[in-house]
Design a protein around this motif. Structure first.
Motif, short mmCIF file in Angstrom:
data_model
loop_
_atom_site.label_atom_id
_atom_site.label_comp_id
_atom_site.label_asym_id
_atom_site.label_seq_id
_atom_site.Cartn_x
_atom_site.Cartn_y
_atom_site.Cartn_z
N GLN A 47 -3.21 -10.92 -4.75
CA GLN A 47 -3.68 -10.18 -5.91
C GLN A 47 -2.73 -8.99 -6.13
O GLN A 47 -2.39 -8.30 -5.18
CB GLN A 47 -5.11 -9.68 -5.73
CG GLN A 47 -6.13 -10.81 -5.68
CD GLN A 47 -7.55 -10.27 -5.56
OE1 GLN A 47 -7.77 -9.20 -5.00
NE2 GLN A 47 -8.51 -11.01 -6.07
N THR A 48 -2.33 -8.78 -7.37
CA THR A 48 -1.41 -7.69 -7.69
C THR A 48 -2.18 -6.50 -8.26
O THR A 48 -3.01 -6.67 -9.15
CB THR A 48 -0.36 -8.15 -8.71
OG1 THR A 48 0.34 -9.29 -8.19
CG2 THR A 48 0.65 -7.05 -8.99
N ASP A 49 -1.91 -5.33 -7.73
CA ASP A 49 -2.53 -4.11 -8.23
C ASP A 49 -2.14 -3.91 -9.70
O ASP A 49 -0.96 -3.99 -10.06
CB ASP A 49 -2.05 -2.92 -7.39
CG ASP A 49 -2.86 -1.66 -7.64
OD1 ASP A 49 -3.03 -1.31 -8.83
OD2 ASP A 49 -3.31 -1.03 -6.67
N THR A 69 1.85 1.82 -3.64
CA THR A 69 0.75 2.31 -4.49
C THR A 69 0.39 3.76 -4.16
O THR A 69 -0.07 4.50 -5.03
CB THR A 69 -0.49 1.42 -4.35
OG1 THR A 69 -0.88 1.35 -2.96
CG2 THR A 69 -0.21 0.02 -4.84
N SER A 70 0.59 4.16 -2.89
CA SER A 70 0.26 5.53 -2.50
C SER A 70 1.37 6.52 -2.82
O SER A 70 1.18 7.73 -2.68
CB SER A 70 -0.06 5.59 -1.00
OG SER A 70 1.08 5.25 -0.22
N PRO A 97 0.81 -1.23 0.00
CA PRO A 97 0.00 0.00 0.00
C PRO A 97 0.84 1.27 0.00
O PRO A 97 0.46 2.28 -0.59
CB PRO A 97 -0.81 -0.12 1.30
CG PRO A 97 -0.87 -1.58 1.58
CD PRO A 97 0.46 -2.11 1.12
N THR A 99 -1.91 -1.36 -11.35
CA THR A 99 -1.10 -0.16 -11.59
C THR A 99 0.38 -0.40 -11.30
O THR A 99 1.21 0.47 -11.56
CB THR A 99 -1.58 1.02 -10.73
OG1 THR A 99 -1.39 0.69 -9.33
CG2 THR A 99 -3.05 1.31 -10.98
N LEU A 100 0.72 -1.58 -10.78
CA LEU A 100 2.10 -1.88 -10.42
C LEU A 100 2.75 -2.80 -11.45
O LEU A 100 2.08 -3.63 -12.07
CB LEU A 100 2.17 -2.54 -9.04
CG LEU A 100 1.60 -1.76 -7.87
CD1 LEU A 100 1.73 -2.57 -6.59
CD2 LEU A 100 2.31 -0.41 -7.72
#
Length: 214
Positions: free
Chosen positions: A125-127, A111-112, A108, A129-130
């Motif tokens: 689970q992979t974001d 991602t932030s 997190p 956006t990454l």
């Protein structure tokens, strides 16, 4: 920014200024006369600030680039030192900040935007956006007291100690390590005798040395 957050900030700004910036209806949102005037002035202020910022940045002859790295404990000890030596030799002026934590806490922060790069175990689970890259496998080992019967074994299987008490991390804090342990037992058709839950490797080893579990 999420639409709900944007609307809340606009309302707070309106309350602070004591004017209405937007005309709102169920079908449309438009600027009021005061809102249009405020927007124009605000754009001018921001442009002036950007010009000032660029002027001062150009006056800085040497500016270190900061690289913020997050890593799980095993990566911080075994993988990062060699990688950073290679990186620093290529970018000697880099300012490197390292944060050690669990995978579920580091992702997190990546991602932030608080971190630039993380070394973690694969999440469930992979974001989207990454961008992820596989680096290496970690070896699973069994820790036992120094006088344990399995000390002289070069390799052990679940069948060798399935009925002995074991120490495992809680899934809430260490899902990858917890699932790895449980799946090893499940694949052998067994269920572990859990003596203690613990997270940190050094804590687990201390429990093992005291004879609490394996």
């Amino acid at each position: 920014m999420m639409p709900a957050s944007l609307s809340r900030f606009i309302r707070l700004l309106e309350e602070d200024l004591g004017i209405r910036l937007l005309n709102r209806s169920t079908r449309n949102v438009s600027l009021t006369r005061e809102g249009a005037e405020f927007l124009s002035e605000a754009k001018s202020v921001i442009a002036d600030f950007d010009t000032l910022r660029l002027r001062f940045r150009k006056n800085i002859t040497l500016q270190k680039k900061t690289l913020r790295i997050g890593a799980i404990d095993s990566a911080a000890r075994g993988l990062l030192p060699k990688l950073l030596n290679l990186f620093v030799s290529a970018f000697p002026d880099a300012d490197i900040h390292i944060s050690e934590d669990k995978s579920h806490s580091l992702i997190p922060r990546l991602t932030s935007g608080w971190l630039d790069l993380v070394f973690v175990r694969p999440p469930e689970q992979t974001d989207v956006t990454l961008t992820t890259r596989f680096i290496a496998n970690e070896t699973c080992v069994l820790a036992v007291p120094a006088d344990h019967r399995l000390v002289d074994y070069e390799q052990v299987s679940i069948e060798d100690f399935y009925d002995e008490p074991v120490i495992v991390p809680e899934r809430r804090t260490c899902p990858h390590s917890h699932d790895l342990t449980m799946n090893l037992f499940r694949a052998a058709g067994r269920y572990p005798v859990i003596a203690q839950y613990a997270e940190e490797k050094q804590t687990i080893l201390s429990f093992v040395a005291a004879g609490t579990g394996r």
